[in-house]
Design a protein around this motif. Structure first.
Motif, mmCIF file in Angstrom:
data_model
loop_
_atom_site.group_PDB
_atom_site.id
_atom_site.type_symbol
_atom_site.label_atom_id
_atom_site.label_comp_id
_atom_site.label_asym_id
_atom_site.label_seq_id
_atom_site.Cartn_x
_atom_site.Cartn_y
_atom_site.Cartn_z
ATOM 1 N N ASP A 154 5.420 63.311 44.646
ATOM 2 C CA ASP A 154 4.463 63.009 45.719
ATOM 3 C C ASP A 154 4.921 61.841 46.586
ATOM 4 N N GLN A 157 7.907 63.035 48.968
ATOM 5 C CA GLN A 157 7.792 64.286 49.724
ATOM 6 C C GLN A 157 7.847 64.087 51.246
ATOM 7 N N TRP A 160 11.473 64.042 52.602
ATOM 8 C CA TRP A 160 12.437 65.109 52.338
ATOM 9 C C TRP A 160 12.945 65.693 53.651
#
Lengths: 255, 231
Positions: A154, A157, A160
């Motif tokens: 989390d 993310q 990314w």
């Protein structure tokens, strides 16, 4: 189904038909390209067959093979696609074989990250984290398992960036656009004596093994050259080369 | 089989990207097209060639160099970092800049052709009647070259919608930021989700056909000078 017919026509016309002594057509997942070139060099030294290599993503090869592409062997980056081809009856029974198991590394080209990659990753001290698209690439799926295992899923993310395959993920890190990226160990070891940047080898208990399977395609059931090459891949010599490039092999060879 | 929310998000993002790029390109390409159409300078040849380069170069070449140039060590990257904007790859505005490079000839050339077709006489006539340069542009050039601007707008927009190679190289497939329709279709195909790929591809084919139909219908209705693209 008209669209499928046309797609097949387009795919077929992309492959020139040669009338000379036919080389063995081999489709190879991009992460295995350097290793495969070494294998072919070794093979062609000992056997009187020519190998023609095509590199690309396994998903594309799968689509092409279904539409009648003239490949004889398919070295996939995963097990799923050879499995589906097998279910669809496009594969010679008993030919499927795990030729390599991939290793994942976290890689950087920033000198100040040397020996601190694991810490930087866990502390979130990086601009972007390059990963292979988990939907498409087995290395990407394994990356998500590692991030979950580390409890970083989390938190990271939002940062990314997804390469469509492991080669593009490599490019994002190599060009300095992402501080860190999950790539294949084989991509770094391909350069043999000189590894660019720095990497942290992800312990392989953090993700499902990245098993890569090869299949002999039905259209090549009678192709002596393709069968000989597949047998060669089983040999200890070939397995040693594969292990040298940073893969685990089922014969027990390891980096 | 209908469009998923993720698919719709890519369509909205694509439309936002194409609209932004088209507006910015019209603003930037018009002075350039004006200059190219009217100049006698020795630079006309080299500048025209640079403008046309994206027509010839594979998108992977453009994408690769843009990734390097916009990166932390590249010239554009150093510049954007000095401005405190960070680096452009993997952002919406990075795609905007890249798309402007990619679609530049499709906007410059129709406008340039249209202005060239007007010739010097109307502009000089306006000048003798006391119109200043800005006045001449808005009351003479713009109305006469309007078909060229229409073509430029449609082609610039449509070409940006159809962009794939560059986005793939510098986008990073981030939902609602850089994951456009073409990338989503590619992902569907690669993931063997052929049904979704068909639906989204169908939308693209329908859209492209309608855009081109609009363009050619419009061209036929108004057989104005400077309309045909790529003479």
């Amino acid at each position: 189904m008209k669209i499928k017919k046309w797609l097949g026509f387009i795919l077929l016309s992309a492959f020139p038909l040669s009338l000379e002594a036919k080389p063995i057509q081999v489709a190879v997942a991009a992460n295995f390209s350097k290793t495969m070139q070494s294998l072919v060099t070794e093979f062609e030294k000992n056997y009187d067959y020519q190998i023609a290599l095509s590199f690309g993503s396994s998903g594309k090869f799968y689509a092409q093979i279904k539409q009648g592409a003239p490949y004889e062997l398919f070295f996939s980056a995963d097990q799923a696609k050879p499995e589906v081809l097998q279910q669809e009856g496009l594969v010679v029974a008993g030919s499927r074989f795990t030729y390599a198991i991939g290793r994942l590394v976290v890689w950087t080209v920033r000198p100040d990250f040397a020996n601190k990659i694991e810490i930087k990753l866990k502390d979130g001290v990086f601009n972007k984290l390059a990963i292979a698209n988990p939907k498409l690439a087995p290395y990407g799926a394994a990356t998500l398992q590692v991030l979950s295992h580390l409890g970083l899923f989390d938190d990271t993310q939002a940062r990314w960036v997804r390469g469509e395959n492991i080669a593009q993920t490599y490019q994002f890190v190599h060009s300095g656009n992402a501080d860190l990226g999950f790539v294949a160990l084989s991509q770094l070891l391909g350069r043999k004596n000189m590894i660019e940047g720095f990497y942290w080898l992800v312990p392989d208990n953090m993700h499902q093994p990245i098993k890569q399977d090869v299949v002999l395609l039905k259209r090549a059931a009678q192709s002596q050259g393709a069968i000989t090459f597949l047998d060669f891949i089983h040999t200890e010599k070939a397995q040693t080369i594969i292990a040298e490039y940073g893969y685990i092999t089922l014969n027990g060879g390891q980096e | 089989m209908s469009l998923s929310d993720a698919d719709i998000a890519t369509i909205l993002l694509t439309l936002r990207l194409a609209t932004t790029v088209t507006i910015l390109l019209l603003i930037m390409a018009t002075p350039l097209a004006w200059w190219l159409a009217r100049t006698q300078s020795w630079f006309k040849g080299p500048i025209s060639a640079i403008v046309a380069l994206p027509l010839v170069l594979p998108p992977t070449v453009l994408g690769f160099y843009l990734l390097l140039a916009m990166g932390p060590n590249g010239a554009i990257g150093q510049f954007t970092q000095a401005l405190g904007l960070g680096t452009l790859p993997f952002t919406f505005w990075g795609l905007v800049v890249a798309s402007m490079v990619y679609s530049l000839p499709f906007v410059v050339q129709p406008i340039q052709n249209a202005i060239e077709a007007i010739g010097n006489r109307p502009i000089e006539a306006a000048a003798t009647l006391g119109a200043g340069p800005i006045d001449r542009f808005f009351t003479v050039v713009l109305p006469l070259a309007k078909p060229g601007f229409m073509t430029a707008t449609i082609l610039g927009f449509a070409h940006t919608v159809g962009e794939f190679g560059i986005v793939l190289m510098i986008g990073g497939s981030i939902p609602s930021e850089t994951r456009v329709v073409s990338v989503q279709i590619y992902d569907h195909v690669e993931a063997l989700e052929y049904a979704q790929a068909h639906v989204l591809s169908g939308v693209m084919i329908g859209f492209s056909f309608l855009v081109l139909l609009a363009l050619y219908t419009f061209q036929r209705k108004r057989k104005a000078v400077g309309m045909t693209y790529g003479r």
